[in-house]
Design a protein around this motif. Structure first.
Motif, PDB file in Angstrom:
ATOM      1  N   SER A 160      -1.262 -11.005  29.351  1.00  0.00           N
ATOM      2  CA  SER A 160      -1.208 -11.477  27.976  1.00  0.00           C
ATOM      3  C   SER A 160      -0.364 -10.508  27.170  1.00  0.00           C
ATOM      4  CB  SER A 160      -2.616 -11.593  27.365  1.00  0.00           C
ATOM      5  OG  SER A 160      -3.269 -10.336  27.355  1.00  0.00           O
ATOM      6  N   SER A 187      -6.033 -20.147  26.933  1.00  0.00           N
ATOM      7  CA  SER A 187      -5.832 -19.037  26.013  1.00  0.00           C
ATOM      8  C   SER A 187      -7.120 -18.264  25.786  1.00  0.00           C
ATOM      9  CB  SER A 187      -5.296 -19.552  24.679  1.00  0.00           C
ATOM     10  OG  SER A 187      -6.245 -20.392  24.055  1.00  0.00           O
ATOM     11  N   ARG A 197      -2.353 -16.606  27.631  1.00  0.00           N
ATOM     12  CA  ARG A 197      -2.551 -15.865  28.871  1.00  0.00           C
ATOM     13  C   ARG A 197      -1.735 -16.532  29.963  1.00  0.00           C
ATOM     14  NH1 ARG A 197      -8.261 -15.058  30.973  1.00  0.00           N
ATOM     15  NH2 ARG A 197      -8.214 -17.323  30.954  1.00  0.00           N
TER      16      ARG A 197
END
Length: 244
Positions: free
Chosen positions: A205, A172, A186
């Motif tokens: 994302s 992330s 992500r």
């Protein structure tokens, strides 16, 4: 290939252009049926990705799962859907067999009052063949209701889907207030088939800022995936010196 000394050679790697993200609106508005293949077990990345693709509309979303998909991925946690910009009602349906998922999706695609239909099928069953996906695509194209099919545990057979994605989770992003806490999710996105657009691979994302833009058809931020590519055609392996 150039030689800088008798002990080595300089290899020139090709300059590959980064993957061009699909134009705004291609992801949501121009794909009657979209296939999404999670690469991991019980991966929530596919759910987050599909939620980021949903068009902004006041109509409800029909979400149908078969028993195995619900057992592996779990049921959607509706209070958290607002974080992905989903504010319309969600009609959640659970069925026992994949053929019932396909039937429900086809019937939902005929209802112009829905904003989208999400289906989850597990394991690549025989009923999910090219004919079934062609029926879904034609029904969605006629009504204008986009369909998203999450195919967990599926190796990927023939399909009439306009866009087909493989998705896996990435670490992330950094949290803006706490360096020790996880930030925004992500994903590693691989578009391996698309009609009217070349395949590509991106780091994606969810972009909540796009909710404020009336022209945004999706809520994704796409960044080209880092890839040096293959060795240039004229290059050759470095030969070994005598005695090595």
């Amino acid at each position: 290939m150039t030689t800088d000394s008798s002990y080595g050679q300089v290899l020139t790697l090709p300059r590959r252009k980064p993957s061009t993200p699909p134009e705004p609106g291609v992801l949501a508005s121009h794909a009657p049926l979209t296939d999404v293949f999670p690469t991991g077990f019980a991966a929530p990345s596919a759910t987050g990705f599909v939620l980021s693709l949903l068009p902004q509309s006041a109509g409800p979303v029909l979400w149908v799962q078969d028993f195995l998909s619900r057992r592996e991925n779990g049921a959607p946690y509706t209070p958290s859907l607002r974080g992905f910009g989903l504010e319309q009602p969600v009609l959640l349906v659970t069925v026992s067999h994949p053929r019932d998922v396909l039937w429900t999706m086809e019937e939902g695609a005929a209802c112009a009052g829905l904003s989208a239909v999400i289906g989850e099928v597990h394991g690549g069953p025989e009923v999910l063949d090219f004919t079934a996906t062609k029926r879904l695509s034609l029904r969605a194209e006629a009504s204008g209701v986009p369909l998203y099919l999450i195919r967990s545990g599926d190796p990927g057979g023939l399909s009439a889907a306009r866009m087909r994605w493989r998705i896996s989770a990435l670490p992330s992003q950094a949290h803006p207030q706490d360096a020790q806490a996880p930030g925004a999710a992500r994903w590693d996105l691989d578009l391996f088939r698309a009609r009217g657009h070349p395949p590509g691979r991106w780091v994606a994302s969810h972009d909540p800022d796009k909710r404020q833009s009336p022209r945004a058809a999706d809520r994704l931020r796409l960044v080209p995936y880092a890839d040096d590519g293959a060795v240039a055609p004229g290059d050759r392996p470095i030969p070994q010196r005598a005695g090595e």
